[in-house]
Design an enzyme around this catalytic site. Sequence first.
Site, PDB file in Angstrom:
ATOM      1  N   HIS A 274      -1.762   7.543  -1.890  1.00 52.07           N
ATOM      2  CA  HIS A 274      -1.034   6.276  -2.037  1.00 52.07           C
ATOM      3  C   HIS A 274      -1.613   5.483  -3.212  1.00 52.07           C
ATOM      4  O   HIS A 274      -2.823   5.463  -3.424  1.00 52.07           O
ATOM      5  CB  HIS A 274      -1.124   5.463  -0.740  1.00 52.07           C
ATOM      6  CG  HIS A 274      -0.134   4.338  -0.720  1.00 52.07           C
ATOM      7  ND1 HIS A 274      -0.335   3.165  -1.413  1.00 52.07           N
ATOM      8  CD2 HIS A 274       1.087   4.236  -0.128  1.00 52.07           C
ATOM      9  CE1 HIS A 274       0.721   2.387  -1.230  1.00 52.07           C
ATOM     10  NE2 HIS A 274       1.596   3.008  -0.457  1.00 52.07           N
TER      11      HIS A 274
ATOM     12  N   GLY B 145       6.438  -2.934   3.881  1.00 54.59           N
ATOM     13  CA  GLY B 145       6.628  -4.208   4.584  1.00 54.59           C
ATOM     14  C   GLY B 145       7.738  -4.194   5.620  1.00 54.59           C
ATOM     15  O   GLY B 145       7.558  -4.692   6.747  1.00 54.59           O
TER      16      GLY B 145
ATOM     17  N   ASN C 277       4.957   2.974   6.650  1.00 56.96           N
ATOM     18  CA  ASN C 277       3.526   2.836   6.351  1.00 56.96           C
ATOM     19  C   ASN C 277       3.137   1.406   6.688  1.00 56.96           C
ATOM     20  O   ASN C 277       3.482   0.482   5.957  1.00 56.96           O
ATOM     21  CB  ASN C 277       3.296   3.139   4.852  1.00 56.96           C
ATOM     22  CG  ASN C 277       1.853   2.889   4.433  1.00 56.96           C
ATOM     23  OD1 ASN C 277       0.995   2.609   5.278  1.00 56.96           O
ATOM     24  ND2 ASN C 277       1.597   2.990   3.139  1.00 56.96           N
TER      25      ASN C 277
ATOM     26  N   GLU D 151      -2.145   2.445  -3.599  1.00 56.79           N
ATOM     27  CA  GLU D 151      -3.132   1.411  -3.249  1.00 56.79           C
ATOM     28  C   GLU D 151      -4.523   2.020  -3.129  1.00 56.79           C
ATOM     29  O   GLU D 151      -5.521   1.364  -3.423  1.00 56.79           O
ATOM     30  CB  GLU D 151      -2.701   0.696  -1.955  1.00 56.79           C
ATOM     31  CG  GLU D 151      -1.527  -0.232  -2.238  1.00 56.79           C
ATOM     32  CD  GLU D 151      -0.627  -0.537  -1.057  1.00 56.79           C
ATOM     33  OE1 GLU D 151      -0.960  -0.182   0.083  1.00 56.79           O
ATOM     34  OE2 GLU D 151       0.448  -1.129  -1.298  1.00 56.79           O
TER      35      GLU D 151
ATOM     36  N   GLU E  21       6.811   6.587  -5.418  1.00 51.40           N
ATOM     37  CA  GLU E  21       6.631   5.150  -5.221  1.00 51.40           C
ATOM     38  C   GLU E  21       6.170   4.511  -6.530  1.00 51.40           C
ATOM     39  O   GLU E  21       4.962   4.492  -6.815  1.00 51.40           O
ATOM     40  CB  GLU E  21       5.571   4.888  -4.144  1.00 51.40           C
ATOM     41  CG  GLU E  21       5.911   5.440  -2.788  1.00 51.40           C
ATOM     42  CD  GLU E  21       5.197   4.685  -1.667  1.00 51.40           C
ATOM     43  OE1 GLU E  21       5.898   4.202  -0.768  1.00 51.40           O
ATOM     44  OE2 GLU E  21       3.970   4.563  -1.708  1.00 51.40           O
TER      45      GLU E  21
ATOM     46  N   LYS F  11       0.323   0.103   6.611  1.00 54.44           N
ATOM     47  CA  LYS F  11      -0.805  -0.385   5.798  1.00 54.44           C
ATOM     48  C   LYS F  11      -1.834  -1.074   6.703  1.00 54.44           C
ATOM     49  O   LYS F  11      -2.046  -0.618   7.821  1.00 54.44           O
ATOM     50  CB  LYS F  11      -0.288  -1.277   4.668  1.00 54.44           C
ATOM     51  CG  LYS F  11       0.781  -0.550   3.836  1.00 54.44           C
ATOM     52  CD  LYS F  11       1.129  -1.231   2.555  1.00 54.44           C
ATOM     53  CE  LYS F  11       2.203  -0.410   1.822  1.00 54.44           C
ATOM     54  NZ  LYS F  11       2.559  -0.966   0.519  1.00 54.44           N
TER      55      LYS F  11
ATOM     56  N   GLY G 198       5.786  -3.723  -2.711  1.00 53.15           N
ATOM     57  CA  GLY G 198       5.453  -5.060  -2.233  1.00 53.15           C
ATOM     58  C   GLY G 198       5.896  -6.181  -3.153  1.00 53.15           C
ATOM     59  O   GLY G 198       5.452  -7.322  -2.999  1.00 53.15           O
TER      60      GLY G 198
ATOM     61  N   SER H 275       9.582  -1.498  -1.912  1.00 54.85           N
ATOM     62  CA  SER H 275      10.488  -2.593  -1.553  1.00 54.85           C
ATOM     63  C   SER H 275      11.793  -2.100  -0.943  1.00 54.85           C
ATOM     64  O   SER H 275      12.860  -2.687  -1.161  1.00 54.85           O
ATOM     65  CB  SER H 275      10.771  -3.490  -2.770  1.00 54.85           C
ATOM     66  OG  SER H 275       9.573  -4.108  -3.206  1.00 54.85           O
TER      67      SER H 275
END
Length: 263
Positions: free
Chosen positions: A95, A237, A9, A97, A169, A11, A175, A215
């Site tokens: 998600h 990330g 992902n 976020e 998640e 992002k 993150g 992570s």
Amino acid sequence: MRDVIVAGNWKMHSTPADAGDLALTIAARTRVAGVVRVICPPYVCLAAVRDALAESDPDVAIGAQNVHHELQGAYTGEVSAPMLAGLATWVIVGHSERRRDAGETDALIGRKLGRAIDAGLRPILCVGERLDEREAGVQVAVVRRQLAGALAEVDAGRLAEARLVIAYEPVWAIGTGRNASGRDAAAMSGAIREALTLPGQDLDPELIPILYGGSVTSANIAEFLAEPSIDGALVGGASLKADEMAGIVARAGLTATARGAAA
Ligand code: 13P
């Protein structure tokens, strides 16, 4: 046997100018038998990634990071599921976020899921508790509620046909560099499969891949894939780094090979 999946992902990273090269580099470093690879770039980079991979790595699937709950209409800035035709075959829904920043509710996420399935997209439904919820020991109840809310209006047979994927998640692991333990992630996978065991329904939880996200790196992926109930990772990330993806997918390949041999 369930798919072993590594989904990246991206992002809100990359541009149409550089996304194609990044996808090509990652694809070239992750050619590993038995692993389903998915790259989820921003909407505006979908075409660039598709074009870049078309000849060299057509088996890398492309996913969108979100989709709207309506088919068309006066929704400024939004993208509907039919609009993704020819650009993506997978989509992330729910998600954390988006739950946090766009106020997405379980019911809304369920509508998105329905639209994704109608359009023939393979959905990755994200669930996961916040830190305060884990500290209060209610993580399983939270995830059960998220699943029940999102899946309430979607026919179980259609979910099975769409080959639904769940990503666990935990919000506190995203993150932060603080990943869940393999054991905690496996415990949640078990709880998710239990929650998906609906009497008389056409959805066999044993056939639903469950990914861990939060992570994930090449250094910790083994801890998750050592758990038989975990089928891969949704990587944030680290999915922007070819070296990291090479390590993660290589480890996933070992799991795919071991499962294939055991089957
Ligand atoms: P990180 O891997 O950056 O923690 O992000 C995880 C994630 O949110 C993937 O969807």
